[in-house]
Design an enzyme around this catalytic site. Structure first.
Site, PDB file in Angstrom:
ATOM      1  N   GLN A 123     -12.707  16.939   0.288  1.00 21.68           N
ATOM      2  CA  GLN A 123     -12.361  15.924   1.288  1.00 21.68           C
ATOM      3  C   GLN A 123     -12.922  14.560   0.896  1.00 21.68           C
ATOM      4  O   GLN A 123     -12.713  13.576   1.604  1.00 21.68           O
ATOM      5  CB  GLN A 123     -12.833  16.331   2.683  1.00 21.68           C
ATOM      6  N   CYS A 124     -13.631  14.466  -0.219  1.00 24.29           N
ATOM      7  CA  CYS A 124     -14.075  13.153  -0.716  1.00 24.29           C
ATOM      8  C   CYS A 124     -12.846  12.379  -1.187  1.00 24.29           C
ATOM      9  O   CYS A 124     -11.978  12.961  -1.839  1.00 24.29           O
ATOM     10  CB  CYS A 124     -15.016  13.304  -1.905  1.00 24.29           C
ATOM     11  N   THR A 132       9.271   1.325   7.606  1.00 28.34           N
ATOM     12  CA  THR A 132       9.048  -0.021   8.134  1.00 28.34           C
ATOM     13  C   THR A 132       9.879  -1.091   7.436  1.00 28.34           C
ATOM     14  O   THR A 132      10.376  -2.017   8.081  1.00 28.34           O
ATOM     15  CB  THR A 132       7.541  -0.373   7.988  1.00 28.34           C
ATOM     16  N   THR A 136      -2.461   8.294  -2.395  1.00 25.57           N
ATOM     17  CA  THR A 136      -2.740   8.649  -1.014  1.00 25.57           C
ATOM     18  C   THR A 136      -2.661   7.357  -0.191  1.00 25.57           C
ATOM     19  O   THR A 136      -2.948   6.282  -0.718  1.00 25.57           O
ATOM     20  CB  THR A 136      -4.137   9.318  -0.915  1.00 25.57           C
ATOM     21  N   ASP A 141      11.766   7.201  10.473  1.00 22.84           N
ATOM     22  CA  ASP A 141      10.357   6.857  10.368  1.00 22.84           C
ATOM     23  C   ASP A 141       9.788   8.003   9.540  1.00 22.84           C
ATOM     24  O   ASP A 141      10.078   9.171   9.818  1.00 22.84           O
ATOM     25  CB  ASP A 141       9.730   6.837  11.772  1.00 22.84           C
ATOM     26  N   SER A 142       8.992   7.688   8.533  1.00 22.80           N
ATOM     27  CA  SER A 142       8.627   8.762   7.594  1.00 22.80           C
ATOM     28  C   SER A 142       7.718   9.821   8.202  1.00 22.80           C
ATOM     29  O   SER A 142       7.492  10.865   7.583  1.00 22.80           O
ATOM     30  CB  SER A 142       8.007   8.200   6.322  1.00 22.80           C
TER      31      SER A 142
HETATM   32  N1  ASP Z   1       5.653   4.761  10.556  1.00 25.76           N
HETATM   33  C1  ASP Z   1       6.212   4.050   9.439  1.00 25.76           C
HETATM   34  C2  ASP Z   1       6.845   5.052   8.497  1.00 25.76           C
HETATM   35  O1  ASP Z   1       6.133   5.766   7.838  1.00 25.76           O
HETATM   36  C3  ASP Z   1       5.156   3.267   8.729  1.00 25.76           C
HETATM   37  C4  ASP Z   1       5.613   2.502   7.525  1.00 25.76           C
HETATM   38  O2  ASP Z   1       6.683   2.605   7.015  1.00 25.76           O
HETATM   39  O3  ASP Z   1       4.785   1.691   7.032  1.00 25.76           O
HETATM   40  O4  ASP Z   1       8.042   5.144   8.419  1.00 25.76           O
END
Ligand code: ASP
Length: 338
Positions: free
Chosen positions: A274-275, A13, A161, A58-59
């Site tokens: 999963q906590c 982003t 995370t 985009d990641s």
């Molecule tokens: N979809 C975007 C990404 O991971 C979200 C971001 O960068 O905040 O490239």
């Protein structure tokens, strides 16, 4: 400032522009934006160069190939720069930061991952502070490990995370304190930074990640483990996101069969919780004893991101099943506490 930092722009982003289909990365857009940030040219800032990946991603599309690309740039340019800033999309940032922490052994320089929730080309972008402060952290060298700076906090990369899809504080480090807080001053918590006196055993060593067949199964009430049998047979490793301290339902013998089958095939089964916060304590409850009996590996308080990337790393190193079992439960890069 007499320091030099390399910015590695992978996409995300922070450097995206609006398109008819929503935000997307665009070649050269990030450089055009950051060249306008006056602070980045201040003499109190380090000198910096930038490498831009092609294509920018985009990641959500980042995989082990991009982890290898980032790590190879760091290894190749290691001697020339005091630190590295990796610009990355937030969606899989915690996975990439975790992966790099394992891939770069004997790292003794900062590798700071960051990104933003709002692109630099938009008003109210959080990218401006994230990039400026990350550069300062990378130049300063107090934290010489793979870390993640976002929303005024610096965390150990493999402890993070993604916690919020829309908050400016998008990441958390549920089981390990922040390495630094950026208020008026950047205050480092030196007690929590990796002790390089113990860590560094030689030159920087890079392990490239190979494609691994991994699975993550999240346990839920009513889960029918038998459904997963055909795919588990294909896997090199399985991560189970269990209830609480490592508990699984006992109404269905299919899970024990599944794990026994996995072990017959030397497939590692790692138990995470999963906590959002806390640690696996295998055997604490009868409901988890089947996992102990079947020989499952404890992920302790590792995030799923750390468990997935650590397992990928160990498999890529060609570790034996026994070595994987031992090393998964060992603290290699500050990713777990027992
Ligand atoms: N979809 C975007 C990404 O991971 C979200 C971001 O960068 O905040 O490239």
């Amino acid at each position: 400032m007499d320091k030099k930092v390399l910015i590695i722009n992978t996409g995300g982003t922070i450097g995206m522009v609006p398109t008819d289909n929503g935000y997307a990365p665009k070649k050269g857009a990030l450089l055009a934006e950051i060249e306008q940030i006056r602070d980045l040219n201040s003499d109190r800032m380090p000198a910096w160069d930038m490498i831009e990946f092609d294509p920018l991603l985009d990641s959500t599309n980042v995989r082990y190939e991009q982890w290898n690309m980032i790590a190879k740039v760091v290894a190749k340019k290691y001697a020339k720069y005091d630190g590295f800033v990796v610009l990355h999309g937030t969606d899989t940032l915690a996975y990439s930061a975790s992966a790099l922490s394992f891939m770069l052994e004997n790292l003794d320089k900062p590798v700071v991952f960051t990104g933003s929730q709002i692109p630099l080309c938009e008003i109210r972008s959080d990218g401006r502070d994230n990039i400026i402060t990350s550069l300062m952290i990378a130049a300063c060298g107090v934290v010489r490990e793979v870390c993640l700076y976002f929303g005024n906090s610096l965390y150990r990369g493999n402890r993070t995370t993604k916690y919020s899809a829309d908050d400016m504080v998008a990441f958390s480090s549920p089981n390990y304190p922040a390495l630094a807080k950026a208020g008026i001053d950047i205050k480092y918590s030196k007690a929590h930074v990796l002790d390089k006196g113990f860590e560094i055993k030689g030159e920087l060593e890079l392990t490239e990640i190979k494609e691994c067949k991994l699975g993550v199964i999240k346990v839920f009430p009513g889960v029918q483990f038998g459904l997963f049998k055909p795919i588990v047979q294909e896997m090199d490793g399985l991560i189970l996101e269990t209830f609480g301290t490592g508990n699984i339902p006992t109404y269905d013998p299919a899970l024990t069969e599944l794990i026994n089958e996995a072990f017959r095939r030397d497939t590692a089964v790692v138990v995470c919780t999963q906590c959002p916060q806390g640690s696996v304590r295998l055997g604490a409850y009868e409901a988890g004893s089947a996992l102990v009996d079947a020989g499952a590996i404890s992920g302790f308080d590792m995030t799923t991101e750390a468990a997935v990337t650590k397992l990928s790393f160990l498999l890529s190193r060609g570790c034996s099943f026994e070595a994987i079992r031992t090393l998964m439960e060992m603290n290699l890069r500050g990713e777990l506490s027992k």
